[in-house]
Design a protein around this motif. Structure first.
Motif, PDB file in Angstrom:
ATOM      1  N   ASP A  26       0.667   5.331   1.649  1.00 51.01           N
ATOM      2  CA  ASP A  26      -0.091   6.233   2.516  1.00 51.01           C
ATOM      3  C   ASP A  26      -0.181   7.569   1.776  1.00 51.01           C
ATOM      4  O   ASP A  26       0.520   8.529   2.105  1.00 51.01           O
ATOM      5  CB  ASP A  26       0.592   6.345   3.880  1.00 51.01           C
ATOM      6  N   HIS A  81       0.857  -1.186   0.000  1.00 48.37           N
ATOM      7  CA  HIS A  81       0.000   0.000   0.000  1.00 48.37           C
ATOM      8  C   HIS A  81       0.892   1.234   0.000  1.00 48.37           C
ATOM      9  O   HIS A  81       2.114   1.152   0.218  1.00 48.37           O
ATOM     10  CB  HIS A  81      -0.875   0.030   1.271  1.00 48.37           C
ATOM     11  N   ARG A 136       1.653  10.880  11.570  1.00 43.37           N
ATOM     12  CA  ARG A 136       1.163  11.474  10.324  1.00 43.37           C
ATOM     13  C   ARG A 136       0.412  12.756  10.604  1.00 43.37           C
ATOM     14  O   ARG A 136      -0.020  12.988  11.727  1.00 43.37           O
ATOM     15  CB  ARG A 136       0.178  10.516   9.629  1.00 43.37           C
TER      16      ARG A 136
HETATM   17 FE   LIG Z   1       2.189   2.452   5.432  1.00 41.26          FE
END
Ligand SMILES: [Fe+2]
Ligand SMILES: O=C(O)CCC(=O)C(=O)O
Length: 323
Positions: free
Chosen positions: A214, A212, A287
């Motif tokens: 982000d 994946h 994040r």
């Molecule tokens: Fe990640």
């Protein structure tokens, strides 16, 4: 919510990646993509606001303890996060970042290690024993349900501050003290600021995260994501989205901090593949979400609608109402 009693897990034959897919007991395949303290009673304190972080020595235990209320999901209720009784500042090595392989669009910094072995061990045990953990199930499309192949939990709120907490799909939770202190340190060395702390617990080699990136819009362009590893080492893979031949892997070990910057999320996918044998590991990512979609997304996929798990007597257990 998915009725897990109807579902049976699929055995995965090969490598890496993937999250278990359930379809009413029918095997479909894999989704491509992307010291144990006794249970304690919740403390009486109802504020949803995290108290300001001050040095550990200046805070009383009562002030440091946090009780956090969840949203309206079946996992609702309150959980307490007890104060940590060690000095986090003493846990950092102050080592500079190590240069790492750098093709044009791959921008990685590695602090190896960010934390001392003693510091790692204290933080790992504290987080494993104090945090509420979840095993999230979600539906990708009608009849296709996914069980996240690891335990997760999340804290934080997006930048907007424009809407009432009750208008989120799940009520955002303040970042616990220790994670807030960790975040501040990581901010100071990574040159970025964060408003979310996402935690993964990989209990053994069967736990993983599939390919994946982000790169959600709610992270804004070229997000910096910092990722701290604690506990058992795991292999981290990263490959170019268009040209999988530009593929790299390295071991993330106890105390390592990986900072992913620039176009890394836009151009590359990453994963922690399954392994026959692996020691338990906690990963913490820091994040910044710029809007409310980020908050809704992170709580949906890292808390979900299921029960709280607590790590007790060496294993993950469903939490009871006094826990
Ligand atoms: Fe990640
Ligand atoms: O566990 C890791 O090192 C990676 C975690 C990750 O990629 C994520 O949570 O998005």
């Amino acid at each position: 919510m998915t009725d897990t009693t109807l579902l049976a897990p699929i055995e995965l034959s090969d490598d890496d990646s993937d999250e278990l897919i359930f379809v009413s007991s029918v095997k479909l395949g894999k989704r491509k993509s992307s010291d144990s303290p006794k249970p304690r009673k919740a403390l009486k304190q109802t504020s949803l606001q995290a108290a300001p972080v001050t040095p550990t020595a200046d805070r009383s235990d009562a002030a440091k303890a946090q009780l956090i209320q969840l949203g309206q999901s079946p996992g609702s209720g309150s959980f307490a996060i007890h104060p940590h009784i060690f000095d986090l500042e003493a846990a950092f090595t102050r080592k500079a970042a190590k240069p790492i392989i750098k093709p044009p669009d791959l921008d990685l910094l590695l602090f190896k290690p960010l934390m001392t072995p003693e510091g790692c061990s204290k933080v790992y045990s504290y987080l494993l024993n104090e945090l509420p953990w979840y095993k999230v199930k979600y539906t990708v499309r009608k009849g296709i349900d996914i069980v996240t192949p690891r335990y997760t939990t999340v804290f934080g709120q997006d930048d907007t501050k424009t809407q009432a907490l009750s208008r989120y799909k799940k009520r955002p939770r303040p970042i616990p003290y220790l994670l807030e202190e960790l975040k501040r340190h990581v901010e100071s060395i990574s040159g970025a600021t964060y408003n979310f702390v996402l935690c993964n617990f990989y209990s053994d080699g069967k736990d993983s995260i599939s390919w994946h990136s982000d790169d959600e819009a709610f992270l804004g362009p070229q997000p910096t994501i910092s990722s701290l590893s604690l506990g058992g080492a795991r292999d981290f893979y990263i490959k170019h989205k268009a040209d999988g031949t530009d593929k790299h892997h390295f071991s993330l070990q106890d105390g390592d901090l990986l900072v992913m910057r620039g176009k890394t999320q836009e151009r590359y996918l990453h994963s922690i593949p399954k392994r026959a044998v692996a020691r338990p590991r906690i990963n913490i990512t820091f994040r910044r979400a710029i809007n409310t979609y980020g908050t809704d997304n992170y709580y949906k996929y890292n808390v979900g609608d299921g029960p709280i798990y607590r790590f007790r007597d060496g294993k993950m257990c469903l939490a009871d109402s006094t826990d």
